[in-house]
Design a protein around this motif. Structure first.
Motif, mmCIF file in Angstrom:
data_model
loop_
_atom_site.group_PDB
_atom_site.id
_atom_site.type_symbol
_atom_site.label_atom_id
_atom_site.label_comp_id
_atom_site.label_asym_id
_atom_site.label_seq_id
_atom_site.Cartn_x
_atom_site.Cartn_y
_atom_site.Cartn_z
ATOM 1 N N GLY A 1 8.149 -21.938 11.577
ATOM 2 C CA GLY A 1 9.427 -22.365 12.181
ATOM 3 C C GLY A 1 9.227 -23.885 12.391
ATOM 4 O O GLY A 1 10.355 -24.367 12.746
ATOM 5 N N VAL A 2 8.392 -24.632 12.031
ATOM 6 C CA VAL A 2 8.391 -26.018 12.061
ATOM 7 C C VAL A 2 8.858 -26.763 10.648
ATOM 8 O O VAL A 2 8.711 -27.830 10.592
ATOM 9 C CB VAL A 2 7.028 -26.459 12.284
ATOM 10 C CG1 VAL A 2 6.477 -26.276 13.831
ATOM 11 C CG2 VAL A 2 6.085 -26.201 11.167
ATOM 12 N N LEU A 3 9.237 -26.297 9.784
ATOM 13 C CA LEU A 3 9.916 -26.367 8.614
ATOM 14 C C LEU A 3 11.357 -26.907 8.993
ATOM 15 O O LEU A 3 12.019 -26.001 9.740
ATOM 16 C CB LEU A 3 10.064 -25.379 7.334
ATOM 17 C CG LEU A 3 8.720 -24.902 7.040
ATOM 18 C CD1 LEU A 3 8.997 -23.966 5.798
ATOM 19 C CD2 LEU A 3 8.033 -26.131 6.325
ATOM 20 N N ASP A 4 11.815 -28.265 8.474
ATOM 21 C CA ASP A 4 12.955 -28.768 9.252
ATOM 22 C C ASP A 4 14.210 -28.267 8.173
ATOM 23 O O ASP A 4 13.884 -27.657 7.115
ATOM 24 C CB ASP A 4 12.984 -30.000 9.281
ATOM 25 C CG ASP A 4 12.858 -31.328 8.186
ATOM 26 O OD1 ASP A 4 13.030 -30.505 7.181
ATOM 27 O OD2 ASP A 4 12.475 -32.248 8.411
ATOM 28 N N ALA A 5 15.535 -28.637 8.256
ATOM 29 C CA ALA A 5 16.598 -28.142 7.646
ATOM 30 C C ALA A 5 16.639 -28.800 6.188
ATOM 31 O O ALA A 5 17.155 -28.256 5.381
ATOM 32 C CB ALA A 5 17.821 -28.460 8.310
ATOM 33 N N ARG A 6 15.764 -29.859 5.925
ATOM 34 C CA ARG A 6 15.600 -30.431 4.741
ATOM 35 C C ARG A 6 14.945 -29.450 3.659
ATOM 36 O O ARG A 6 15.039 -29.652 2.529
ATOM 37 C CB ARG A 6 15.161 -31.919 4.631
ATOM 38 C CG ARG A 6 15.917 -32.839 5.688
ATOM 39 C CD ARG A 6 15.267 -34.094 5.836
ATOM 40 N NE ARG A 6 15.907 -34.875 6.741
ATOM 41 C CZ ARG A 6 15.708 -34.976 8.160
ATOM 42 N NH1 ARG A 6 14.962 -33.778 8.557
ATOM 43 N NH2 ARG A 6 16.316 -35.651 9.019
ATOM 44 N N ASP A 7 14.126 -28.657 4.277
ATOM 45 C CA ASP A 7 13.338 -27.831 3.377
ATOM 46 C C ASP A 7 13.986 -26.468 3.028
ATOM 47 O O ASP A 7 14.449 -25.805 3.991
ATOM 48 C CB ASP A 7 12.037 -27.197 4.228
ATOM 49 C CG ASP A 7 10.741 -26.918 3.186
ATOM 50 O OD1 ASP A 7 10.998 -25.974 2.614
ATOM 51 O OD2 ASP A 7 9.671 -27.409 3.155
ATOM 52 N N ALA A 8 13.889 -26.145 1.759
ATOM 53 C CA ALA A 8 14.727 -24.851 1.318
ATOM 54 C C ALA A 8 14.102 -23.665 1.877
ATOM 55 O O ALA A 8 14.848 -22.585 2.140
ATOM 56 C CB ALA A 8 14.673 -24.835 -0.157
ATOM 57 N N ALA A 9 12.825 -23.633 2.270
ATOM 58 C CA ALA A 9 12.270 -22.587 2.896
ATOM 59 C C ALA A 9 12.339 -22.584 4.421
ATOM 60 O O ALA A 9 11.557 -21.549 4.975
ATOM 61 C CB ALA A 9 10.653 -22.525 2.423
ATOM 62 N N ALA A 10 13.010 -23.354 4.986
ATOM 63 C CA ALA A 10 13.100 -23.281 6.479
ATOM 64 C C ALA A 10 13.720 -22.147 6.952
ATOM 65 O O ALA A 10 14.781 -21.468 6.516
ATOM 66 C CB ALA A 10 14.032 -24.676 7.068
ATOM 67 N N VAL A 11 13.088 -21.754 8.181
ATOM 68 C CA VAL A 11 13.470 -20.518 8.824
ATOM 69 C C VAL A 11 14.789 -20.704 9.531
ATOM 70 O O VAL A 11 14.777 -21.562 10.518
ATOM 71 C CB VAL A 11 12.611 -20.037 9.713
ATOM 72 C CG1 VAL A 11 12.954 -18.833 10.702
ATOM 73 C CG2 VAL A 11 11.214 -19.504 9.032
ATOM 74 N N ALA A 12 15.773 -20.046 9.634
ATOM 75 C CA ALA A 12 17.147 -20.152 10.337
ATOM 76 C C ALA A 12 17.708 -21.670 10.256
ATOM 77 O O ALA A 12 18.080 -22.186 11.269
ATOM 78 C CB ALA A 12 16.972 -20.017 11.760
ATOM 79 N N ASP A 13 17.460 -22.022 9.072
ATOM 80 C CA ASP A 13 18.272 -23.540 8.757
ATOM 81 C C ASP A 13 17.519 -24.729 9.716
ATOM 82 O O ASP A 13 18.186 -25.410 9.996
ATOM 83 C CB ASP A 13 19.708 -23.528 8.930
ATOM 84 C CG ASP A 13 20.089 -24.506 8.251
ATOM 85 O OD1 ASP A 13 19.730 -25.013 6.864
ATOM 86 O OD2 ASP A 13 21.254 -24.970 8.500
ATOM 87 N N GLY A 14 16.190 -24.215 10.001
ATOM 88 C CA GLY A 14 15.475 -25.444 10.719
ATOM 89 C C GLY A 14 15.890 -25.626 12.102
ATOM 90 O O GLY A 14 15.503 -26.502 12.893
ATOM 91 N N VAL A 15 16.598 -24.649 12.713
ATOM 92 C CA VAL A 15 16.997 -24.653 14.092
ATOM 93 C C VAL A 15 15.703 -24.741 15.143
ATOM 94 O O VAL A 15 15.838 -25.529 16.091
ATOM 95 C CB VAL A 15 17.955 -23.612 14.479
ATOM 96 C CG1 VAL A 15 17.454 -22.212 14.487
ATOM 97 C CG2 VAL A 15 18.609 -24.006 15.772
ATOM 98 N N PHE A 16 14.668 -23.879 14.708
ATOM 99 C CA PHE A 16 13.735 -24.032 15.623
ATOM 100 C C PHE A 16 12.901 -25.150 15.649
ATOM 101 O O PHE A 16 12.402 -25.891 16.641
ATOM 102 C CB PHE A 16 12.710 -22.863 15.341
ATOM 103 C CG PHE A 16 13.284 -21.452 15.100
ATOM 104 C CD1 PHE A 16 14.042 -21.125 16.071
ATOM 105 C CD2 PHE A 16 13.506 -20.587 14.065
ATOM 106 C CE1 PHE A 16 14.832 -19.893 16.377
ATOM 107 C CE2 PHE A 16 14.124 -19.451 13.950
ATOM 108 C CZ PHE A 16 14.857 -19.147 15.155
#
Length: 387
Positions: free
Chosen positions: A339-354
């Motif tokens: 959940g702490v992956l941001d939107a710049r990371d392709a593996a981000a959950v829910a496009d980094g919204v969390f």
């Protein structure tokens, strides 16, 4: 729409018009790109703001002559909700339209309104706020920025901190002290300060959120009576009138709503929606998000009817921002480190919204009045407790 919030057919149609525009592929693509800007960069005015401005939607509750549609606070609240629910960055709109623009509309001279409001409403210019100072946040009575007389005007000296978007703004609403006396709030004057001027120095204050704070030094910039908003020495009255209009809680409630929707989808996809550790907490927060929205809309309807209630506004602002903050914390528990992956990371959950919500959450309980100040106001003014 909640059944307890009654809108007219025209207002429902207005919401539908907004949704149609905000769901366009060009807008979706722009919002997605804005979330993936390189580190150290942030959004300012976007094409979507200009698209709204062209249709009189960006400042929908302003008169047509200033670039709006002559709508009410209800249409304005609908706009705020839909911008946030569709993921459009909202800080530029909040500062330029909801705070500075509103202050100019309510207290500006005809010349100030004609000069400043149309550009804000079109999405061509924007504005920021210079209130907080080192060690001084919500308590404007303690501000030290001074306006020293200089012929038919003043020169401003002081330092402002924690302002947002100032480095991207054309002008700012600045509080400075023009006189001293036994009443702390008397002697404060609000100035409309052009930011691209000699005597204004803006440095970044980097932080964990997507948007930096600014450290602004005013080193003798000259202003005149034409730059004064309202009356000299009476700026506190302007602040006291405008801030409660900002404190409906609509923005924080909408952010909590968007975050909860994403979290429920993620919890359902991972099987955690029914886990005992999360199920009841998610259910409780669902009810609290709904309550936050109802509290916010109660404030909006009070404003529509011409009977603003400052205690209700403080309650709604406090409750909605605290719910959004708690929800951001739970989202990290449910999603784990992913959940702490941001939107710049392709593996981000829910496009980094969390991740974005977690980093923004503390600021929600500070901006426009801290939770502590809101509770103090509710306790003293609402419940009659001793100060």
């Amino acid at each position: 729409m909640d059944a307890l919030i009654e809108l007219t057919a025209e207002q429902e149609q207005f919401r539908a018009e907004l949704c149609e525009l905000l769901c366009q592929d060009a807008v979706r693509d722009e919002v997605a790109r804005s979330r993936r800007l390189p580190y150290g960069q942030e959004t300012g005015l976007l094409d979507v703001h200009r698209r709204l401005g062209e249709r009189g939607l960006l400042a929908v509750n302003w008169p047509v002559e200033y670039g709006g549609r002559g709508g009410t606070i209800v249409e304005k609240a609908i706009l705020t909700e839909e911008l946030i629910l569709h993921g459009v960055p909202d800080t530029v709109h909040t500062l330029g339209i909801d705070i500075v623009g509103l202050a100019v509309f309510l207290y500006g001279t005809p010349e100030q309104r004609a000069r400043l409001l149309p550009g804000l409403a079109r999405g061509d210019t924007t504005a920021s706020v210079l209130f907080s100072e080192p060690g001084i946040g919500s308590d404007l009575a303690s501000l030290t920025t001074r306006a020293e007389p200089d012929g038919d005007g003043w020169r401003l000296y002081g330092r402002k901190r924690y302002s947002m978007k100032t480095h991207q703004s054309d002008f700012a609403l600045c509080a400075a002290r023009t006189s001293a006396g036994p009443v702390a709030y008397h002697g404060i004057t609000l100035f409309l300060v052009p930011l691209r001027s000699v005597g204004v120095h803006i440095d970044p204050l980097w932080n964990l959120s997507e948007e930096r704070f600014d450290d602004v030094t005013l080193d003798g910039i000259r202003v005149t009576r034409a730059d004064v908003l309202g009356e000299v020495d009476d700026g506190w009255q302007v602040v006291n009138r405008v801030l409660p209009l900002e404190r409906t809680g609509i923005d924080s409630a909408a952010k909590a709503d968007r975050l909860l929707d994403a979290l429920l989808r993620q919890a359902a996809a991972t099987g955690r929606l029914t886990e005992p550790a999360y199920a009841q907490r998610l259910l409780d927060l669902d009810a609290r998000v709904r309550a936050a929205r109802l509290l916010a809309w109660r404030c909006v309807l009070h404003l529509r009817d011409g009977r603003p209630d400052e205690v209700d506004s403080a309650t709604a602002k406090w409750y909605a921002s605290e719910v959004a903050k708690e929800l951001a914390g739970l989202a990290l528990e449910v999603t784990g480190l992913d959940g702490v992956l941001d939107a710049r990371d392709a593996a981000a959950v829910a496009d980094g919204v969390f991740d974005a919500a977690l980093r923004e959450a503390p600021g929600l309980t500070l901006a426009a009045g801290t939770s502590e100040i809101m509770l103090y106001f509710v306790g003293t003014s609402g419940l009659g407790l001793p100060s």
